[in-house]
Scaffold this motif. Structure first.
Motif, PDB file in Angstrom:
ATOM      1  N   UNK A 407       0.792  -1.232   0.000  1.00 14.09           N
ATOM      2  CA  UNK A 407       0.000   0.000   0.000  1.00 14.09           C
ATOM      3  C   UNK A 407       0.821   1.278   0.000  1.00 14.09           C
ATOM      4  N   UNK A 408       2.144   1.197   0.300  1.00 14.82           N
ATOM      5  CA  UNK A 408       2.843   2.379   0.783  1.00 14.82           C
ATOM      6  C   UNK A 408       4.004   2.822  -0.102  1.00 14.82           C
ATOM      7  N   UNK A 409       4.182   4.146  -0.149  1.00 20.05           N
ATOM      8  CA  UNK A 409       5.369   4.769  -0.711  1.00 20.05           C
ATOM      9  C   UNK A 409       6.071   5.503   0.424  1.00 20.05           C
ATOM     10  N   UNK A 410       7.355   5.236   0.587  1.00 20.09           N
ATOM     11  CA  UNK A 410       8.163   5.797   1.671  1.00 20.09           C
ATOM     12  C   UNK A 410       8.904   7.002   1.100  1.00 20.09           C
ATOM     13  N   UNK A 411       8.443   8.166   1.457  1.00 21.81           N
ATOM     14  CA  UNK A 411       8.889   9.421   0.849  1.00 21.81           C
ATOM     15  C   UNK A 411       9.938  10.093   1.729  1.00 21.81           C
ATOM     16  N   UNK A 412      11.100  10.416   1.152  1.00 25.12           N
ATOM     17  CA  UNK A 412      12.177  11.066   1.885  1.00 25.12           C
ATOM     18  C   UNK A 412      12.244  12.534   1.499  1.00 25.12           C
ATOM     19  N   UNK A 413      12.183  13.425   2.508  1.00 26.59           N
ATOM     20  CA  UNK A 413      12.195  14.865   2.250  1.00 26.59           C
ATOM     21  C   UNK A 413      13.541  15.448   2.681  1.00 26.59           C
ATOM     22  N   UNK A 414      13.868  16.656   2.242  1.00 29.47           N
ATOM     23  CA  UNK A 414      15.148  17.274   2.618  1.00 29.47           C
ATOM     24  C   UNK A 414      15.315  17.378   4.136  1.00 29.47           C
ATOM     25  N   UNK A 415      16.562  17.317   4.568  1.00 30.97           N
ATOM     26  CA  UNK A 415      16.858  17.254   6.006  1.00 30.97           C
ATOM     27  C   UNK A 415      16.483  18.510   6.760  1.00 30.97           C
ATOM     28  N   UNK A 416      16.357  19.645   6.067  1.00 28.47           N
ATOM     29  CA  UNK A 416      16.057  20.890   6.779  1.00 28.47           C
ATOM     30  C   UNK A 416      14.558  21.139   6.924  1.00 28.47           C
ATOM     31  N   UNK A 417      13.740  20.169   6.533  1.00 28.88           N
ATOM     32  CA  UNK A 417      12.291  20.307   6.688  1.00 28.88           C
ATOM     33  C   UNK A 417      11.843  19.549   7.934  1.00 28.88           C
ATOM     34  N   UNK A 418      11.271  20.228   8.934  1.00 26.87           N
ATOM     35  CA  UNK A 418      10.784  19.538  10.137  1.00 26.87           C
ATOM     36  C   UNK A 418       9.517  18.744   9.822  1.00 26.87           C
ATOM     37  N   UNK A 419       9.609  17.425   9.966  1.00 26.60           N
ATOM     38  CA  UNK A 419       8.522  16.537   9.538  1.00 26.60           C
ATOM     39  C   UNK A 419       7.224  16.826  10.293  1.00 26.60           C
ATOM     40  N   UNK A 420       7.319  17.035  11.604  1.00 22.17           N
ATOM     41  CA  UNK A 420       6.091  17.275  12.374  1.00 22.17           C
ATOM     42  C   UNK A 420       5.414  18.572  11.929  1.00 22.17           C
ATOM     43  N   UNK A 421       6.210  19.582  11.601  1.00 20.31           N
ATOM     44  CA  UNK A 421       5.628  20.839  11.115  1.00 20.31           C
ATOM     45  C   UNK A 421       4.972  20.628   9.759  1.00 20.31           C
ATOM     46  N   UNK A 422       5.640  19.858   8.897  1.00 21.09           N
ATOM     47  CA  UNK A 422       5.073  19.543   7.582  1.00 21.09           C
ATOM     48  C   UNK A 422       3.755  18.787   7.741  1.00 21.09           C
ATOM     49  N   UNK A 423       3.740  17.827   8.660  1.00 24.02           N
ATOM     50  CA  UNK A 423       2.510  17.085   8.949  1.00 24.02           C
ATOM     51  C   UNK A 423       1.392  18.045   9.363  1.00 24.02           C
ATOM     52  N   UNK A 424       1.728  18.995  10.261  1.00 19.33           N
ATOM     53  CA  UNK A 424       0.731  19.946  10.749  1.00 19.33           C
ATOM     54  C   UNK A 424       0.198  20.848   9.661  1.00 19.33           C
ATOM     55  N   UNK A 425       1.076  21.284   8.759  1.00 21.52           N
ATOM     56  CA  UNK A 425       0.630  22.152   7.673  1.00 21.52           C
ATOM     57  C   UNK A 425      -0.271  21.395   6.703  1.00 21.52           C
ATOM     58  N   UNK A 426       0.089  20.138   6.404  1.00 24.92           N
ATOM     59  CA  UNK A 426      -0.766  19.333   5.534  1.00 24.92           C
ATOM     60  C   UNK A 426      -2.112  19.071   6.218  1.00 24.92           C
ATOM     61  N   UNK A 427      -2.057  18.837   7.512  1.00 24.06           N
ATOM     62  CA  UNK A 427      -3.281  18.606   8.290  1.00 24.06           C
ATOM     63  C   UNK A 427      -4.212  19.816   8.189  1.00 24.06           C
ATOM     64  N   UNK A 428      -3.641  21.004   8.267  1.00 25.67           N
ATOM     65  CA  UNK A 428      -4.456  22.222   8.181  1.00 25.67           C
ATOM     66  C   UNK A 428      -5.104  22.373   6.809  1.00 25.67           C
ATOM     67  N   UNK A 429      -4.541  21.688   5.802  1.00 25.27           N
ATOM     68  CA  UNK A 429      -5.103  21.712   4.450  1.00 25.27           C
ATOM     69  C   UNK A 429      -5.983  20.484   4.199  1.00 25.27           C
ATOM     70  N   UNK A 430      -6.318  19.769   5.277  1.00 28.94           N
ATOM     71  CA  UNK A 430      -7.201  18.603   5.200  1.00 28.94           C
ATOM     72  C   UNK A 430      -6.563  17.432   4.453  1.00 28.94           C
ATOM     73  N   UNK A 431      -5.241  17.297   4.614  1.00 29.04           N
ATOM     74  CA  UNK A 431      -4.533  16.137   4.078  1.00 29.04           C
ATOM     75  C   UNK A 431      -3.905  15.395   5.254  1.00 29.04           C
ATOM     76  N   UNK A 432      -4.213  14.110   5.380  1.00 23.70           N
ATOM     77  CA  UNK A 432      -3.703  13.308   6.492  1.00 23.70           C
ATOM     78  C   UNK A 432      -2.667  12.321   5.977  1.00 23.70           C
ATOM     79  N   UNK A 433      -1.485  12.338   6.597  1.00 28.28           N
ATOM     80  CA  UNK A 433      -0.411  11.422   6.222  1.00 28.28           C
ATOM     81  C   UNK A 433       0.312  11.006   7.495  1.00 28.28           C
TER      82      UNK A 433
END
Length: 474
Positions: A407-433
């Motif tokens: 089911x899954x794709x394991x996505x690697x993002x740049x090291x200077x991006x805080x994952x929890x913050x990215x999660x929160x911003x996507x959450x605010x746009x109604x995207x859950x990951x």
């Protein structure tokens, strides 16, 4: 308050309460007789009796024949005694550890239809074979007798069907070596309770399935994360030199690993069996994604290569047919199955009789294999849509591999991006990951994207939004 409007007995009650609360009449002290109180307050004894009855009802005083009436509480002890049960103390001290807050938030939001679900590790309702399931349920219902408890190991026709099904994958075990469970999580719980001790080392891939992590932690196990490469866990990283033999296990997901999607190669499986054999380390093989191959069938299970009864094998219908059936199985040497079956009887006295009958019909009739052909075709379309959308919106922003199944794709993002913050911003746009940090301790640069659940257009839109959020950091 105007005392003239307050009944006389109530004034007496308040006066006595004040004497008790300010310590004039401490706990254990005997209060004056009814006659003396009547004289003191200038009332008849019936008024005093009414006041005393109310004070007794409030729990402040108690009268006993031959002893008189004594103070048994003051307002402070009474307040403490009457406080509601502090369930928070219980909630935070239970044996099983709570999920971390972000996991609880994900679990709650996965039922919110307004969100684009890139987190859900289950098949889309669009793929669910509802008409066929209705027919199977109807057929099972027509054959029903009394739905009593099943045998400790499970409904025998289902165990026979599982035995036949496993034989096609090279696992040759009789029904007596198979236990029906309510999904693989229950199987892991039984393993933790019945085969391990608190503090036992549990070796597993790092990262690994988040609920197995939490289950083992709550059982008091000592988790040992093992590194992986593109072919699976690295066998040379396994060593029991520091540990007592006979007290450890290896837990692995060799087919389309959750969360990374990695498929363990056949060569690596053989190397892993050899390494664990050398260390006398039993293996728990979680193979619930095996049927979700999209390009080519996966290598044989570890259990099919197992010549020494070293592997405990787990399978399930939750990822391929229906999570709601709550039907899975454990295949292992018979003494192990006997032990786990006894524990299961102590735990829930057996999985649903109706679900077991439905599962038996799916497996024994050929319907399951036919259904899986449809599932694979649907998942191929979804994987293609997800990868095309990633090429469009994430190219140059992140890295990923094309999964061969699951089911899954394991996505690697740049090291200077805080994952929890990215999660929160996507959450605010109604995207859950799912942020990768929930699958392992320490810093993590990954996101788990599921292409199995969201409708195709929503899947593409969710990836577009994710790309825009990543770009906003850069």
């Amino acid at each position: 308050m105007n005392s003239e409007r307050v009944p006389k007995y109530q004034q007496i009650v308040e006066s006595i309460k004040e004497k008790i609360s300010n310590g004039e009449w401490p706990i254990g002290s005997k209060i004056p007789s009814q006659r003396k109180l009547a004289e003191e307050f200038g009332v008849n004894r019936s008024t005093i009796i009414t006041a005393i009855e109310e004070l007794a009802a409030d729990g402040l005083i108690e009268g006993k024949t031959g002893v008189g009436t004594r103070v048994i509480n003051n307002t402070w002890t009474l307040l403490a005694a009457r406080q509601p049960t502090n369930w928070n103390e219980y909630v935070h001290t239970g044996v099983h550890k709570p999920s971390e807050q972000i996991v609880q938030e994900i679990n709650e939001t996965e039922s919110d239809p307004t969100f684009i679900q890139l987190s859900k590790g289950e098949l889309s309702p669009e793929i669910f074979p509802i008409e066929t399931m209705k027919d199977v349920l109807k057929e099972a219902a027509e054959e029903l007798g009394v739905l009593g408890y099943e045998e400790p190991k499970g409904y025998r026709p289902l165990r026979q069907a599982v035995s036949d099904y496993l034989a096609a994958a090279g696992i040759n075990l009789s029904p007596s070596s198979i236990l029906i469970v309510s999904g693989c999580l229950q199987a892991l719980q039984l393993v933790s309770l019945g085969l391990l001790q608190r503090g036992s080392p549990v070796f597993l891939e790092k990262p690994s399935y988040l609920y197995s992590l939490q289950l083992f932690r709550s059982a008091g196990m000592d988790l040992k994360g093992l590194p992986m490469d593109g072919e699976g866990v690295l066998p040379e990283s396994i060593s029991l030199k520091k540990y007592e033999k006979g007290k450890s296990i290896l837990y692995t997901i060799p087919c389309y690993h959750n969360p990374t999607g990695i498929l363990m190669s056949e060569k690596r499986r053989q190397e892993l069996l050899h390494a664990c054999g050398r260390e006398q380390l039993p293996i728990v093989e979680d193979d619930i994604y095996r049927e979700l191959w999209l390009d080519n069938p996966p290598p044989p299970p570890l259990k099919a290569m197992d010549k020494n009864g070293q592997v405990l094998y787990m399978g399930s219908l939750s990822k391929t047919l229906s999570p709601g059936l709550r039907i899975g199985w454990v295949a292992a040497p018979e003494p192990v199955i006997d032990r786990l079956a006894d524990l299961k009887m102590q735990t829930d006295y057996g999985s649903s009789s109706l679900s077991q009958r439905v599962a038996a019909k799916w497996l024994s009739s050929g319907l399951y294999q036919k259904h899986m052909e449809t599932v694979r075709e649907q998942l191929r379309n979804r994987r293609r849509a997800a990868l095309e959308s990633m090429d469009t919106h994430l190219s140059g922003l992140a890295e990923w591999n094309c999964p061969e199944g699951g089911f899954f794709i394991w996505l690697k993002v740049p090291s200077d991006i805080p994952i929890r913050t990215l999660y929160g911003q996507a959450f605010s746009k109604k995207v859950l990951m799912n942020p990768g940090s929930i699958y392992s301790d320490g810093p993590n640069r990954y996101i788990r994207i599921s292409y199995a659940y969201a409708p195709l257009e929503a899947l593409k839109e969710g990836i577009r939004i994710l790309g825009a959020q990543i770009r906003s950091f850069l």
